[in-house]
Scaffold this active site. Structure first.
Site, PDB file in Angstrom:
ATOM      1  N   ARG A 148       0.827  -1.207   0.000  1.00  0.00           N
ATOM      2  CA  ARG A 148       0.000   0.000   0.000  1.00  0.00           C
ATOM      3  C   ARG A 148       0.863   1.259   0.000  1.00  0.00           C
ATOM      4  O   ARG A 148       0.555   2.229  -0.697  1.00  0.00           O
ATOM      5  CB  ARG A 148      -0.932   0.003   1.212  1.00  0.00           C
ATOM      6  N   ASP A 156      -4.184  -0.629   9.219  1.00  0.00           N
ATOM      7  CA  ASP A 156      -5.172   0.166   8.495  1.00  0.00           C
ATOM      8  C   ASP A 156      -6.036   0.978   9.456  1.00  0.00           C
ATOM      9  O   ASP A 156      -6.423   2.108   9.154  1.00  0.00           O
ATOM     10  CB  ASP A 156      -6.036  -0.714   7.598  1.00  0.00           C
TER      11      ASP A 156
END
Length: 403
Positions: free
Chosen positions: A77, A179
């Site tokens: 990511r 996250d």
């Protein structure tokens, strides 16, 4: 500059990756307004090859990066975010897929509302998904008075300017919960959060082979995640009711999971280790303000952890598991309601009455219990006398004026 960069981190993602990428191609926003940055994190099942094939034929501009396995979703990511050019960024997991209008609706919402984070409705496919935050579509929600803090996954639309201004990246030292940390900081430091509830934007897929990163990991990793989340909230949010509200999240979605029915199966060594890991968190972050925002049975478990009493905790867990219904006890003046779970007013247990008090709506024997409404204290005798005299003077003045 595209409107949206879709970052796809992929590891051993076949065949789910096929539908995932198809859902990007069919977005009604149009291929000219989006781009894909796909990172193959050392797959051996053909994921990398499929990504390159897709990039060669798709109308959606696609950049593929192939790298050695990083051990988690944070690395891919971050690589994708570093290469993103869009005004907005969306982190799409390779197992999942979009609703056709997802990106168009989310970009329109962000542009109209001026918010930095947009939550599009999520539903589960072969797995559960968060539900409490999808009650209504709202251009701007109050994060301190809503359920959005209970969906902290990365699958949201983020304004890239915010991420770059904050140098916000996923913590690669965390093995799980990275996250949640990323999203919570975006909530707290961004220019607002929007919610789309009238259209399913995201399909969260449970793999048939049962492999999913959120299902893996050890309890030590979970404590690392909790510690990081609690520290983040304390660093950003000043002490007070707002911080207390936010702190409910890591205590109920995190700590409680480690001290629920699972402790009945844990070894003595694991139980002792969990208590050691929890002790500094409870000492630093647990307080009455947080406790009063949590229902009685959950609050009691956390109170046992705060006192380091595994024996009382196990008793509480067994009591709840047996679906035993505690008695309801009212204070003499009727202003407080207590649920008499084990050791209520047992001096040897040293659990304060406040741990048993109903302070938020709770359930008892299938019925909802509301905490008593606050009653204003009766004025003192002197205040009542003065008030009566003032009223008498006003009445006499009216009579004199009428005469």
């Amino acid at each position: 500059m595209p409107d949206v960069t879709v970052v796809v981190g992929a590891y051993e993602a076949m065949p789910y990756l096929i539908r995932c990428l198809e859902s990007v191609e069919t977005q009604t926003i149009g291929a000219d307004r989006i781009e894909i940055v796909a990172v193959d994190d050392g797959s051996t099942d053909g994921t990398g090859e499929y990504l390159e094939e897709f990039a060669a034929r798709s109308k959606v501009p696609t950049r593929v990066i192939r790298q050695k396995n990083s051990g988690g979703p944070s690395g891919p990511r971050n690589v994708g975010l570093g290469l993103a050019r869009g005004r907005y960024v969306f982190f799409l997991d390779a197992d999942d897929y979009f609703g056709d209008e997802a990106l168009e609706r989310m970009v329109t919402m962000a542009d109209r509302a001026g918010t930095d984070v947009v939550l599009g409705k999520v539903v589960g496919v072969n797995r559960g998904a968060p539900k409490s935050m999808w009650g209504a579509t709202k251009e701007r929600v109050d994060i301190y008075n809503s359920k959005v803090i209970y969906t902290l996954s990365a699958q949201k639309l983020f304004r890239r300017e915010l991420l770059e201004r904050l140098s916000l990246r996923f913590d690669e030292n965390l093995k799980t919960g990275e996250d949640a940390l990323f999203t919570m900081e975006a909530y707290l430091r961004g220019a607002g959060v929007s919610v789309i509830s009238n259209y399913v934007c995201y399909y969260l897929v449970g793999r048939d082979d049962g492999k999913h990163v959120t299902k893996s990991g050890t309890y030590v990793w979970r404590f690392d995640s909790m510690r990081a989340m609690m520290a983040l909230i304390h660093r950003i949010e000043p002490a007070g009711p707002k911080r207390d509200f936010l702190m409910v999240r890591p205590f109920t979605v995190g700590t409680l999971q480690q001290f629920g029915p699972v402790v009945l199966k844990d070894s003595e060594e694991v139980r002792r280790h969990k208590m050691e890991l929890a002790a500094p968190l409870m000492e630093t972050y647990w307080n009455d303000g947080v406790a009063r925002l949590i229902k009685v049975p959950e609050r009691l478990r956390l109170a046992c952890v705060a006192r380091g009493r595994m024996d009382l905790l196990i008793e509480m867990v067994r009591y709840v598991q047996a679906k035993t219904v505690p008695d309801v006890v009212k204070s003499r003046d009727g202003r407080k309601i207590y649920l008499a779970y084990p050791h209520f007013r047992d001096k040897s247990a040293r659990l304060a009455d406040s741990n048993y008090e109903v302070t938020v709506p709770d359930w008892h024997d299938g019925k909802r219990i509301e905490p008593p409404k606050a009653v204003a204290p009766r004025p003192s005798l002197s205040r009542r006398v003065v008030g009566r005299m003032r009223r008498d003077v006003r009445r006499w003045k009216k009579r004199l004026n009428a005469a």
